[in-house]
Design a protein around this motif. Structure first.
Motif, PDB file in Angstrom:
ATOM      1  N   MET A 208       0.839  -1.164   0.000  1.00 42.35           N
ATOM      2  CA  MET A 208       0.000   0.000   0.000  1.00 42.35           C
ATOM      3  C   MET A 208       0.891   1.237   0.000  1.00 42.35           C
ATOM      4  SD  MET A 208      -3.400   0.216   2.364  1.00 42.35           S
ATOM      5  CE  MET A 208      -2.449   0.204   3.815  1.00 42.35           C
ATOM      6  N   THR A 209       0.678   2.105  -0.950  1.00 44.68           N
ATOM      7  CA  THR A 209       1.549   3.261  -1.022  1.00 44.68           C
ATOM      8  C   THR A 209       0.815   4.588  -1.018  1.00 44.68           C
ATOM      9  OG1 THR A 209       1.498   3.125  -3.434  1.00 44.68           O
ATOM     10  CG2 THR A 209       3.312   2.015  -2.335  1.00 44.68           C
ATOM     11  N   GLY A 210      -0.377   4.672  -1.600  1.00 49.42           N
ATOM     12  CA  GLY A 210      -1.015   5.948  -1.849  1.00 49.42           C
ATOM     13  C   GLY A 210      -1.867   6.516  -0.732  1.00 49.42           C
ATOM     14  N   MET A 211      -2.468   5.711   0.097  1.00 48.69           N
ATOM     15  CA  MET A 211      -3.400   6.248   1.091  1.00 48.69           C
ATOM     16  C   MET A 211      -3.053   5.756   2.479  1.00 48.69           C
ATOM     17  SD  MET A 211      -6.985   4.077   0.638  1.00 48.69           S
ATOM     18  CE  MET A 211      -7.276   4.633  -1.012  1.00 48.69           C
ATOM     19  N   ALA A 212      -3.572   6.473   3.461  1.00 50.84           N
ATOM     20  CA  ALA A 212      -3.343   6.096   4.858  1.00 50.84           C
ATOM     21  C   ALA A 212      -3.988   4.742   5.130  1.00 50.84           C
ATOM     22  CB  ALA A 212      -3.932   7.155   5.783  1.00 50.84           C
ATOM     23  N   LYS A 213      -3.340   3.972   5.968  1.00 53.77           N
ATOM     24  CA  LYS A 213      -3.841   2.637   6.298  1.00 53.77           C
ATOM     25  C   LYS A 213      -5.243   2.700   6.903  1.00 53.77           C
ATOM     26  CE  LYS A 213      -2.395  -1.625   8.554  1.00 53.77           C
ATOM     27  NZ  LYS A 213      -2.356  -2.517   7.423  1.00 53.77           N
ATOM     28  N   SER A 214      -5.518   3.714   7.709  1.00 50.46           N
ATOM     29  CA  SER A 214      -6.835   3.844   8.328  1.00 50.46           C
ATOM     30  C   SER A 214      -7.931   4.065   7.278  1.00 50.46           C
ATOM     31  CB  SER A 214      -6.845   4.987   9.348  1.00 50.46           C
ATOM     32  OG  SER A 214      -6.498   6.210   8.724  1.00 50.46           O
ATOM     33  N   VAL A 215      -7.625   4.836   6.238  1.00 49.82           N
ATOM     34  CA  VAL A 215      -8.583   5.074   5.147  1.00 49.82           C
ATOM     35  C   VAL A 215      -8.805   3.776   4.378  1.00 49.82           C
ATOM     36  CG1 VAL A 215      -8.980   6.323   2.982  1.00 49.82           C
ATOM     37  CG2 VAL A 215      -8.038   7.528   4.964  1.00 49.82           C
ATOM     38  N   PHE A 216      -7.721   3.085   4.050  1.00 52.79           N
ATOM     39  CA  PHE A 216      -7.831   1.813   3.335  1.00 52.79           C
ATOM     40  C   PHE A 216      -8.657   0.811   4.147  1.00 52.79           C
ATOM     41  CE2 PHE A 216      -6.355  -2.498   2.440  1.00 52.79           C
ATOM     42  CZ  PHE A 216      -6.573  -2.561   1.059  1.00 52.79           C
ATOM     43  N   ASN A 217      -8.403   0.730   5.455  1.00 56.41           N
ATOM     44  CA  ASN A 217      -9.139  -0.211   6.310  1.00 56.41           C
ATOM     45  C   ASN A 217     -10.631   0.102   6.340  1.00 56.41           C
ATOM     46  OD1 ASN A 217      -6.850  -1.681   6.915  1.00 56.41           O
ATOM     47  ND2 ASN A 217      -6.462  -0.596   8.830  1.00 56.41           N
ATOM     48  N   MET A 218     -10.981   1.386   6.393  1.00 57.09           N
ATOM     49  CA  MET A 218     -12.393   1.768   6.394  1.00 57.09           C
ATOM     50  C   MET A 218     -13.032   1.407   5.048  1.00 57.09           C
ATOM     51  SD  MET A 218     -15.038   3.049   7.964  1.00 57.09           S
ATOM     52  CE  MET A 218     -14.404   3.960   9.360  1.00 57.09           C
ATOM     53  N   LEU A 219     -12.356   1.697   3.954  1.00 53.70           N
ATOM     54  CA  LEU A 219     -12.880   1.325   2.639  1.00 53.70           C
ATOM     55  C   LEU A 219     -13.076  -0.182   2.552  1.00 53.70           C
ATOM     56  CD1 LEU A 219     -10.806   3.627   0.255  1.00 53.70           C
ATOM     57  CD2 LEU A 219     -13.247   3.815   0.783  1.00 53.70           C
ATOM     58  N   GLU A 220     -12.132  -0.934   3.095  1.00 54.18           N
ATOM     59  CA  GLU A 220     -12.213  -2.390   3.066  1.00 54.18           C
ATOM     60  C   GLU A 220     -13.421  -2.894   3.862  1.00 54.18           C
ATOM     61  OE1 GLU A 220      -8.891  -5.697   2.938  1.00 54.18           O
ATOM     62  OE2 GLU A 220      -8.875  -4.622   4.846  1.00 54.18           O
ATOM     63  N   LYS A 221     -13.683  -2.298   5.015  1.00 53.64           N
ATOM     64  CA  LYS A 221     -14.825  -2.712   5.836  1.00 53.64           C
ATOM     65  C   LYS A 221     -16.150  -2.439   5.123  1.00 53.64           C
ATOM     66  CE  LYS A 221     -12.508  -1.943  10.242  1.00 53.64           C
ATOM     67  NZ  LYS A 221     -12.431  -1.068  11.426  1.00 53.64           N
ATOM     68  N   VAL A 222     -16.262  -1.270   4.495  1.00 53.47           N
ATOM     69  CA  VAL A 222     -17.506  -0.931   3.800  1.00 53.47           C
ATOM     70  C   VAL A 222     -17.651  -1.785   2.540  1.00 53.47           C
ATOM     71  CG1 VAL A 222     -18.890   0.915   2.779  1.00 53.47           C
ATOM     72  CG2 VAL A 222     -17.422   1.412   4.733  1.00 53.47           C
ATOM     73  N   PHE A 223     -16.536  -2.056   1.855  1.00 53.73           N
ATOM     74  CA  PHE A 223     -16.564  -2.922   0.672  1.00 53.73           C
ATOM     75  C   PHE A 223     -17.012  -4.328   1.055  1.00 53.73           C
ATOM     76  CE2 PHE A 223     -14.600  -5.779  -2.432  1.00 53.73           C
ATOM     77  CZ  PHE A 223     -15.051  -5.230  -3.623  1.00 53.73           C
ATOM     78  N   ALA A 224     -16.475  -4.849   2.157  1.00 59.18           N
ATOM     79  CA  ALA A 224     -16.869  -6.185   2.622  1.00 59.18           C
ATOM     80  C   ALA A 224     -18.356  -6.217   2.965  1.00 59.18           C
ATOM     81  CB  ALA A 224     -16.033  -6.595   3.837  1.00 59.18           C
ATOM     82  N   ALA A 225     -18.848  -5.170   3.620  1.00 55.50           N
ATOM     83  CA  ALA A 225     -20.275  -5.099   3.942  1.00 55.50           C
ATOM     84  C   ALA A 225     -21.108  -5.096   2.663  1.00 55.50           C
ATOM     85  CB  ALA A 225     -20.570  -3.853   4.772  1.00 55.50           C
ATOM     86  N   GLU A 226     -20.606  -4.405   1.646  1.00 55.03           N
ATOM     87  CA  GLU A 226     -21.310  -4.336   0.367  1.00 55.03           C
ATOM     88  C   GLU A 226     -21.407  -5.704  -0.298  1.00 55.03           C
ATOM     89  OE1 GLU A 226     -19.888  -2.462  -3.679  1.00 55.03           O
ATOM     90  OE2 GLU A 226     -20.712  -0.889  -2.381  1.00 55.03           O
ATOM     91  N   ILE A 227     -20.298  -6.414  -0.395  1.00 56.63           N
ATOM     92  CA  ILE A 227     -20.330  -7.698  -1.107  1.00 56.63           C
ATOM     93  C   ILE A 227     -21.006  -8.791  -0.292  1.00 56.63           C
ATOM     94  CG2 ILE A 227     -18.350  -7.160  -2.564  1.00 56.63           C
ATOM     95  CD1 ILE A 227     -16.653  -8.976  -0.825  1.00 56.63           C
ATOM     96  N   GLU A 228     -21.095  -8.581   1.032  1.00 52.07           N
ATOM     97  CA  GLU A 228     -21.795  -9.546   1.896  1.00 52.07           C
ATOM     98  C   GLU A 228     -23.247  -9.135   2.134  1.00 52.07           C
ATOM     99  OE1 GLU A 228     -19.322  -9.731   5.359  1.00 52.07           O
ATOM    100  OE2 GLU A 228     -17.672 -10.661   4.262  1.00 52.07           O
ATOM    101  N   ASN A 229     -23.708  -8.104   1.426  1.00 50.61           N
ATOM    102  CA  ASN A 229     -25.083  -7.614   1.512  1.00 50.61           C
ATOM    103  C   ASN A 229     -25.473  -7.216   2.937  1.00 50.61           C
ATOM    104  OD1 ASN A 229     -27.455  -6.819   0.290  1.00 50.61           O
ATOM    105  ND2 ASN A 229     -28.429  -8.814   0.567  1.00 50.61           N
ATOM    106  N   ARG A 230     -24.550  -6.508   3.628  1.00 53.04           N
ATOM    107  CA  ARG A 230     -24.797  -6.046   4.995  1.00 53.04           C
ATOM    108  C   ARG A 230     -24.851  -4.524   5.055  1.00 53.04           C
ATOM    109  NH1 ARG A 230     -20.613  -6.459   8.120  1.00 53.04           N
ATOM    110  NH2 ARG A 230     -19.080  -7.068   6.588  1.00 53.04           N
ATOM    111  N   LEU A 231     -25.324  -3.893   4.004  1.00 49.41           N
ATOM    112  CA  LEU A 231     -25.351  -2.434   3.968  1.00 49.41           C
ATOM    113  C   LEU A 231     -26.598  -1.905   4.629  1.00 49.41           C
ATOM    114  CD1 LEU A 231     -24.030  -1.675   0.408  1.00 49.41           C
ATOM    115  CD2 LEU A 231     -22.903  -1.262   2.561  1.00 49.41           C
ATOM    116  N   PRO A 232     -26.555  -0.702   5.122  1.00 50.98           N
ATOM    117  CA  PRO A 232     -25.406   0.190   5.176  1.00 50.98           C
ATOM    118  C   PRO A 232     -24.438  -0.198   6.296  1.00 50.98           C
ATOM    119  CG  PRO A 232     -27.271   1.268   6.196  1.00 50.98           C
ATOM    120  CD  PRO A 232     -27.759  -0.059   5.674  1.00 50.98           C
ATOM    121  N   TYR A 233     -23.177   0.185   6.130  1.00 49.06           N
ATOM    122  CA  TYR A 233     -22.154  -0.086   7.134  1.00 49.06           C
ATOM    123  C   TYR A 233     -22.321   0.933   8.255  1.00 49.06           C
ATOM    124  CZ  TYR A 233     -17.658  -0.708   9.378  1.00 49.06           C
ATOM    125  OH  TYR A 233     -16.685  -0.953  10.304  1.00 49.06           O
TER     126      TYR A 233
END
Length: 79
Positions: free
Chosen positions: A1-26
């Motif tokens: 990971m080079t471009g964004m802060a780890k905390s931002v990436f982790n938040m995007l990952e959590k919301v993305f996982a919620a999206e693909i697991e049909n658990r929205l909204p996060y």
């Protein structure tokens, strides 16, 4: 990971996982989520689930793109 802060990436990952697991909204009360909404990565909204209304965050197209672009930089070990 080079471009964004780890905390931002982790938040995007959590919301993305919620999206693909049909658990929205996060659902989160994170200040980071509010900042990411202001930046355009997340969108706050609500959804009815039966008689209950659930509020939380959804990825925007920009958030999905940023997450996927960042994943390209992650090295996957060969099996």
């Amino acid at each position: 990971m080079t471009g964004m802060a780890k905390s931002v990436f982790n938040m995007l990952e959590k919301v993305f996982a919620a999206e693909i697991e049909n658990r929205l909204p996060y659902q989160t009360k994170s200040k980071l989520a509010v900042e990411m909404e202001e930046f355009g990565y997340l969108e706050f909204g609500s959804e009815r689930k039966g008689i209950v209304s659930v509020s939380g965050y959804y990825l925007t197209h920009a958030g999905r793109l940023a997450y996927c672009e960042e994943c390209r930089d992650v090295e996957v070990p060969n099996d």
